[in-house]
Design a protein around this motif. Structure first.
Motif, short mmCIF file in Angstrom:
data_model
loop_
_atom_site.label_atom_id
_atom_site.label_comp_id
_atom_site.label_asym_id
_atom_site.label_seq_id
_atom_site.Cartn_x
_atom_site.Cartn_y
_atom_site.Cartn_z
N VAL A 1 0.83 -1.21 0.00
CA VAL A 1 0.00 0.00 0.00
C VAL A 1 0.87 1.26 0.00
CG1 VAL A 1 -1.68 1.32 1.35
CG2 VAL A 1 -1.97 -1.14 1.08
N VAL A 2 1.90 1.28 0.86
CA VAL A 2 2.80 2.45 0.91
C VAL A 2 3.50 2.66 -0.42
CG1 VAL A 2 4.89 3.36 1.98
CG2 VAL A 2 3.12 2.32 3.41
N THR A 3 3.96 1.58 -1.04
CA THR A 3 4.64 1.68 -2.34
C THR A 3 3.72 2.26 -3.40
OG1 THR A 3 6.01 -0.24 -1.77
CG2 THR A 3 5.90 0.38 -4.09
N ARG B 1 4.23 5.92 -5.30
CA ARG B 1 4.31 6.01 -6.76
C ARG B 1 3.27 6.96 -7.33
NH1 ARG B 1 5.16 0.60 -10.02
NH2 ARG B 1 5.41 2.27 -11.58
N GLN B 2 2.05 6.89 -6.77
CA GLN B 2 1.01 7.80 -7.24
C GLN B 2 1.37 9.26 -6.94
OE1 GLN B 2 -2.65 6.46 -5.49
NE2 GLN B 2 -2.96 4.83 -7.04
N ARG B 3 1.95 9.52 -5.76
CA ARG B 3 2.36 10.88 -5.41
C ARG B 3 3.44 11.38 -6.35
NH1 ARG B 3 6.51 12.77 -2.35
NH2 ARG B 3 6.22 14.82 -1.32
N ASN B 4 4.44 10.55 -6.61
CA ASN B 4 5.50 10.94 -7.54
C ASN B 4 4.96 11.19 -8.94
OD1 ASN B 4 7.34 10.72 -5.48
ND2 ASN B 4 8.00 8.64 -6.05
N LYS B 5 4.01 10.41 -9.35
CA LYS B 5 3.41 10.59 -10.67
C LYS B 5 2.68 11.92 -10.77
CE LYS B 5 0.50 8.15 -13.99
NZ LYS B 5 -0.36 6.95 -14.22
N MET C 1 3.30 14.62 -9.01
CA MET C 1 4.30 15.70 -9.00
C MET C 1 4.93 15.87 -10.37
SD MET C 1 6.15 15.22 -5.31
CE MET C 1 7.20 16.65 -5.60
N LYS C 2 5.24 14.78 -11.04
CA LYS C 2 5.81 14.86 -12.38
C LYS C 2 4.84 15.50 -13.36
CE LYS C 2 8.99 10.95 -11.97
NZ LYS C 2 9.33 9.61 -12.46
N GLU C 3 3.57 15.15 -13.24
CA GLU C 3 2.56 15.75 -14.11
C GLU C 3 2.46 17.26 -13.88
OE1 GLU C 3 0.69 14.59 -16.49
OE2 GLU C 3 1.45 12.53 -16.41
N ARG C 4 2.55 17.66 -12.63
CA ARG C 4 2.45 19.09 -12.30
C ARG C 4 3.64 19.87 -12.87
NH1 ARG C 4 1.79 21.45 -6.15
NH2 ARG C 4 1.48 23.63 -6.73
N VAL C 5 4.84 19.29 -12.73
CA VAL C 5 6.03 19.95 -13.27
C VAL C 5 5.96 20.06 -14.78
CG1 VAL C 5 8.53 19.73 -13.55
CG2 VAL C 5 7.49 19.30 -11.33
N ARG C 6 5.47 18.99 -15.41
CA ARG C 6 5.35 19.00 -16.86
C ARG C 6 4.39 20.08 -17.34
NH1 ARG C 6 3.65 14.23 -17.40
NH2 ARG C 6 5.70 13.24 -17.31
N LYS C 7 3.29 20.26 -16.63
CA LYS C 7 2.31 21.28 -17.00
C LYS C 7 2.89 22.70 -16.83
CE LYS C 7 -1.91 18.68 -16.04
NZ LYS C 7 -3.13 18.60 -15.18
N LEU C 8 3.64 22.90 -15.73
CA LEU C 8 4.23 24.22 -15.50
C LEU C 8 5.24 24.57 -16.58
CD1 LEU C 8 4.74 24.11 -11.62
CD2 LEU C 8 3.07 25.47 -12.90
N ARG C 9 5.97 23.59 -17.04
CA ARG C 9 6.95 23.86 -18.08
C ARG C 9 6.31 24.14 -19.43
NH1 ARG C 9 11.62 19.27 -16.92
NH2 ARG C 9 12.44 20.20 -14.99
N SER C 10 5.19 23.54 -19.66
CA SER C 10 4.53 23.72 -20.96
C SER C 10 3.73 25.02 -21.07
CB SER C 10 3.60 22.53 -21.22
OG SER C 10 2.57 22.49 -20.25
#
Length: 325
Positions: free
Chosen positions: A280-282, A286-290, A292-301
């Motif tokens: 469950v923790v894993t 993974r969902q949290r990291n995903k 965050m990556k989506e948010r960074v990608r949107k900010l860059r675009s």
């Protein structure tokens, strides 16, 4: 009359084609070898209760295995079938077919045992079984202790009423002249539990019913239910029912649950909980990291709008040139 003659010759032809039926009586765990009598290089087929075991090509020796469970413990060269480690479910009809001829073999696996067990309390009742699986009507000869005298009953199951020390010893079931099986009975008195099961320093709360189990050599055991009555020395009061002795932690953890000690179940359960927690923790990490990556990608675009300070200010210079002629 003509119909009767036709039926007679039909049954006669069937009897001749089937050949002689061999009968085997074997113990549990024994081996049996059956001969088909087929000519060399003949295609043969072995079946158990009409279920295919082997189909053997005579010229090449190629063997096709069937769905019968016998194939796991059997071997054949076409003419002979050998079955090892016989069990009670291996009793039945074995058929060998070759060139339009059929030969049958009947195998009966015999087992002997006592109910409720080989260790009996004096004056209790018991049953002796000499089971011939698949042939319950065959009579057997029982030989009783101490000197192998013939018992009156010849059935496969005999009843022993109110056993005594005279019934103790080896009981033999004689199926055929060359096949005998034995079971040894031990008859004990109820006082054996009083001698073997000790209960030091009792209190009134220990009063009640207890089951005493005594284990003998060879794996046999005897269980007797006993009632413990506690008498108070000072008041003379008799206690026949109490809360019973509180079991220790070791007794609780070593208690058998479905054939496995309780501490094993607890260890497996705790390990499963830890494993599920890690999974469950894993997944959450993974969902949290995903995200965050989506948010960074949107900010860059995203393109930022230009402000007033970002405009370029250009100074223009006008140059005048005077030409003289």
């Amino acid at each position: 009359m003509a119909t009767c003659k036709i039926l007679f010759f039909l049954f006669l032809a069937l009897y001749i084609s089937c050949g002689k039926c061999d009968v085997f009586y074997k113990r549990v765990g024994d081996e049996v070898s059956m001969n088909c009598g087929a000519p060399s290089n003949s295609d043969t087929e072995w079946k158990f209760d009409n279920v295919l075991i082997f189909n053997v090509k005579g010229k090449t020796g190629a063997k096709l295995k069937g769905p019968s469970h016998i194939v796991l413990k059997a071997s054949t060269n076409g003419e002979n079938l050998k079955v090892s480690r016989l069990g009670t479910r291996d009793s039945g009809n074995y058929i060998c077919s070759y060139s339009g001829s059929v030969k049958e073999h009947n195998v009966y696996v015999v087992s002997v045992f006592a109910k409720p067990g080989p260790v009996l309390v004096q004056s209790s009742n018991a049953e002796l079984h000499c089971d011939i699986t698949g042939n319950s009507n065959t009579q057997v000869q029982w030989l009783r202790p101490p000197n192998g005298q013939k018992h009156n009953e010849k059935s496969q199951v005999i009843q022993l009423k109110s056993v005594t020390s005279k019934d103790a010893g080896q009981w033999t079931c004689q199926v055929k002249d060359d096949l005998t099986l034995s079971v040894t009975l031990t008859v004990v008195g109820c006082d054996i539990c009083l001698e073997k099961c000790e209960y030091p320093t009792v209190q009134h709360r220990d009063a009640g019913k207890f089951v005493c189990t005594v284990e003998f050599e060879g794996g046999a055991s005897l269980s007797v239910e006993m009632t413990l009555t506690v008498l108070d020395k000072h008041s003379g009061k008799v206690f026949t029912k109490g809360k019973g002795k509180t079991p220790s932690v070791k007794e609780i953890l070593t208690k058998n649950v479905y054939g496995i000690e309780l501490w094993v179940w607890i260890a497996v359960g705790a390990s499963s909980v830890v494993l599920i927690g890690l999974i469950v923790v894993t997944v959450l990490v993974r969902q949290r990291n995903k995200r965050m990556k989506e948010r960074v990608r949107k900010l860059r675009s995203m393109r930022q709008p230009l402000t007033a300070k970002d405009y370029c200010r250009c100074k223009r210079y006008f140059l005048f040139f005077h030409y003289s002629v």
